[in-house]
Design a protein around this motif. Structure first.
Motif, PDB file in Angstrom:
ATOM      1  N   GLU A   1       0.098   4.502   0.129  1.00  9.99           N
ATOM      2  CA  GLU A   1      -0.240   5.543   1.110  1.00  9.99           C
ATOM      3  C   GLU A   1       0.290   5.195   2.490  1.00  9.99           C
ATOM      4  OE1 GLU A   1      -1.870   8.707   1.410  1.00  9.99           O
ATOM      5  OE2 GLU A   1      -1.101   8.606  -0.619  1.00  9.99           O
TER       6      GLU A   1
ATOM      7  N   ASN B   1       0.830  -1.202   0.000  1.00  6.14           N
ATOM      8  CA  ASN B   1       0.000   0.000   0.000  1.00  6.14           C
ATOM      9  C   ASN B   1       0.870   1.259   0.000  1.00  6.14           C
ATOM     10  OD1 ASN B   1      -1.645   2.265   1.334  1.00  6.14           O
ATOM     11  ND2 ASN B   1      -3.201   0.720   0.906  1.00  6.14           N
TER      12      ASN B   1
ATOM     13  N   ASP C   1      -5.575   5.307   7.496  1.00  4.18           N
ATOM     14  CA  ASP C   1      -6.101   6.403   8.320  1.00  4.18           C
ATOM     15  C   ASP C   1      -5.415   6.443   9.685  1.00  4.18           C
ATOM     16  OD1 ASP C   1      -7.833   7.212   6.351  1.00  4.18           O
ATOM     17  OD2 ASP C   1      -9.583   6.165   7.175  1.00  4.18           O
TER      18      ASP C   1
ATOM     19  N   SER D   1      -9.288  -3.186   7.348  1.00  4.32           N
ATOM     20  CA  SER D   1      -9.040  -2.873   5.932  1.00  4.32           C
ATOM     21  C   SER D   1      -7.804  -2.001   5.775  1.00  4.32           C
ATOM     22  CB  SER D   1     -10.244  -2.142   5.342  1.00  4.32           C
ATOM     23  OG  SER D   1     -10.351  -0.835   5.909  1.00  4.32           O
ATOM     24  N   TRP D   2      -7.260  -1.990   4.554  1.00  3.72           N
ATOM     25  CA  TRP D   2      -6.120  -1.109   4.284  1.00  3.72           C
ATOM     26  C   TRP D   2      -6.505   0.352   4.491  1.00  3.72           C
ATOM     27  CZ3 TRP D   2      -1.303  -1.490   4.706  1.00  3.72           C
ATOM     28  CH2 TRP D   2      -0.572  -2.595   4.284  1.00  3.72           C
ATOM     29  N   ASN D   3      -7.735   0.714   4.128  1.00  3.29           N
ATOM     30  CA  ASN D   3      -8.161   2.109   4.297  1.00  3.29           C
ATOM     31  C   ASN D   3      -8.077   2.543   5.752  1.00  3.29           C
ATOM     32  OD1 ASN D   3      -8.695   2.505   1.599  1.00  3.29           O
ATOM     33  ND2 ASN D   3     -10.869   2.000   1.763  1.00  3.29           N
ATOM     34  N   GLU D   4      -8.494   1.639   6.656  1.00  5.49           N
ATOM     35  CA  GLU D   4      -8.446   1.982   8.074  1.00  5.49           C
ATOM     36  C   GLU D   4      -7.003   2.010   8.579  1.00  5.49           C
ATOM     37  OE1 GLU D   4     -10.789   0.946  12.236  1.00  5.49           O
ATOM     38  OE2 GLU D   4     -10.993  -0.398  10.520  1.00  5.49           O
TER      39      GLU D   4
END
Length: 421
Positions: free
Chosen positions: A70, A68, A109, A103-106
C-alpha cells in the motif's frame, strides 16, 4: 541497487534536509554535508554506514519497493506527480518505521494523505513554492501523533476543499497539462471500481470526443469544436482503452460498441449511461468522477482544536498560516538564528539582515512600489542599523506576508523560517 551521480547528489541533499531539518540549496550540498559530518563527530566508517542505510530508503522510494504494497502504491503515485520534494520527510518516516517508532498502518495513512494533498493542489493550480518549507517543518521530531501533526500542517497550508477541487476539475485540461497524471487519475478510478487485475501497461488514454474532429462529429454534435476546445482534455472526456488506434476519431455511436465490450469498467459505464456524447455528457460524467476522486484523494476533516499547539515549532516563511494571536520566538535566516519577541521586532531584524548582507537588493526594495509604504506614513517608527526609519505596526499575518515577499525577491525564501512560542 544502482543510483547515478545526479540522483545520488539529490539523495545527499534530501538526506541532509531530513537530518538537519533545514532547507539545503543544491549548490550548498557539499559544504552543508561537511559541516554536518563534523557536527556529528563522524568517522568515515560511521558516515558511510549511515549513508548506506538512508540510500537504501531512498532507493525504495525511487522504485516504490518497500515491503508494504500500500505504501509502495502511494509512493508510486507521488513519483508520477513528480513531487520528490516530499522525499526528506518520507526518509524520516521510513527510518521511524524501522526503529518501530511508528507503525506501517500510520505510515500508509500519512502517504495517502500526502498524495491527496499534492494531487488536489495540482488540479487547483496551487503554486508549489511553499512545499519545500512545509517539508522541512515536517522533518522536525514532535512528541505527538505523527498522523495528526501532518493533518494539521496540511490543513493549515492550502489543502483544497471538496468544493474547490470539484469546480477546478471540471475544466482542468489534465491531458494537455500532464499526460502521465491523466493516466494515473484514470487508473485509480478504475481500481476503485473493480477487483480485477488490470495490466495498465497495455492501456492508453482515450479521448472519447477525439482531439481531431471528423466531419461526422461536427454534424452529430452541436458546437462540437467549442466543446472540444473547452472540455476535450478534461477528465470528463477521457477513459482507458487498449484499442486507441482502432477507434481513432470514429463517431460516438461506433465507439460505444467498443466500450460496451471493454474489460475496463470506466469505458463500459460510458456505453451504459450515455446515449450521445456532447458537452452535457462530458460535464455530467466529470461531476460523477469528481465525486469519486474526492473519496480517493480524501481531505481530512480534523477538528481544529488547540490551535496554539498546532502552530508551535518552525515554519517556512512561505507557509500559508493564519498566525493571528500567535507570538514569534525566533527568526531563522540562512542558518542564522535571531531571538524575537514581537512581530515588529521580526521586521526590524529581517531588514537589518538584508541591509548588512545585500545592501544593493535592500536599496531596490525601498524603491519597490508594493513596499514603499513600509518607509512612509510612519505611525510606529523603528530605526534600522543604517539609520532608515521603518513602520512596524502591522498585524502578524501582514508581517509574515511582507517577509515572504521580500524573501522571494531576494531569492532566499527557502532559507527563511520562524519559530512560534
Amino acid at each position: 541497487m544502482f543510483i547515478n551521480n545526479n540522483i545520488f547528489a539529490e539523495f545527499i541533499r534530501h538526506y541532509l534536509i531530513s537530518k538537519t531539518k533545514k532547507a539545503v540549496k543544491r549548490e550548498n550540498t557539499y559544504s552543508v554535508y561537511k559541516k554536518y559530518y563534523y557536527e556529528q563527530n563522524f568517522n568515515a566508517k560511521e558516515a558511510v554506514k549511515e549513508l548506506y542505510t538512508n540510500v537504501r530508503y531512498y532507493s525504495q522510494l525511487l522504485n516504490a519497493s518497500t515491503e508494504n504494497k500500500e505504501f509502495n502504491k502511494a509512493v508510486s503515485h507521488i513519483n508520477t506527480l513528480d513531487k520528490k520534494v516530499l522525499y526528506p520527510y518520507l526518509l524520516k518516516l521510513l527510518d521511524m518505521q524501522v526503529k518501530q517508532e511508528i507503525s506501517w498502518n500510520e505510515v500508509v495513512d500519512i502517504a495517502h494523505l500526502l498524495e491527496s494533498y499534492i494531487y488536489r493542489r495540482m488540479i487547483c493550480s496551487v503554486p508549489s513554492n511553499a512545499l519545500n518549507g512545509l517539508v522541512v517543518s515536517l522533518t522536525n521530531k514532535e512528541n505527538k501523533n505523527e498522523l495528526e501533526v501532518v493533518e494539521r500542517r496540511l490543513l493549515n497550508n492550502n489543502f483544497p476543499t471538496d468544493k474547490e477541487f470539484k469546480e477546478k476539475l471540471l475544466e482542468y485540461p489534465i491531458y494537455k497539462k500532464r499526460k502521465d497524471c491523466a493516466k494515473l487519475t484514470l487508473e485509480v478510478l478504475e481500481e476503485s471500481k473493480t477487483k480485477e487485475t488490470i495490466d495498465f501497461e497495455k492501456t492508453q488514454v482515450e479521448h472519447i470526443m477525439p482531439k481531431k474532429l471528423s466531419t461526422d462529429w461536427r454534424i452529430e454534435v452541436t458546437n462540437a469544436e467549442s466543446t472540444n476546445r473547452q472540455y476535450g482534455d478534461t477528465i470528463g472526456n477521457l477513459t482507458l482503452t487498449g484499442y486507441n488506434q482502432e477507434m481513432s476519431n470514429k463517431v460516438y455511436t461506433e465507439k460505444r460498441k467498443f466500450y460496451s465490450k471493454s474489460n475496463i469498467v470506466l469505458s463500459r459505464e460510458i456505453s451504459e449511461k450515455y446515449e450521445v456524447w456532447d458537452k452535457n455528457s462530458i460535464v455530467e460524467r466529470a461531476k460523477n468522477l469528481a465525486d469519486e476522486l474526492c473519496r480517493i484523494f480524501e481531505r481530512p476533516t480534523l477538528i481544529k482544536k488547540n490551535i496554539a499547539d498546532t502552530y508551535k515549532g518552525e515554519h517556512n516563511i512561505l507557509d500559508e498560516l493564519d498566525v493571528t494571536g500567535q507570538k514569534p520566538a525566533y527568526l531563522i535566516i540562512q542558518e542564522h538564528d535571531y531571538q524575537v519577541s514581537t512581530w515588529g521586532s521580526m521586521i526590524v531584524t529581517f531588514f537589518n539582515y538584508i541591509w548588512e548582507n545585500d545592501s544593493m537588493t535592500y536599496n531596490k526594495l525601498k524603491s519597490e512600489k508594493t513596499l514603499e509604504w513600509l518607509f512612509s506614513n510612519i505611525r510606529n517608527p523603528k530605526v534600522l542599523k543604517n539609520g532608515d526609519v521603518i513602520e512596524t505596526n502591522f498585524s502578524a499575518n501582514t508581517v509574515v506576508a511582507v517577509l515572504a515577499k521580500v524573501s522571494e525577491m531576494c531569492g532566499i525564501s527557502e532559507e527563511v523560517s520562524y519559530i512560534l512560542k
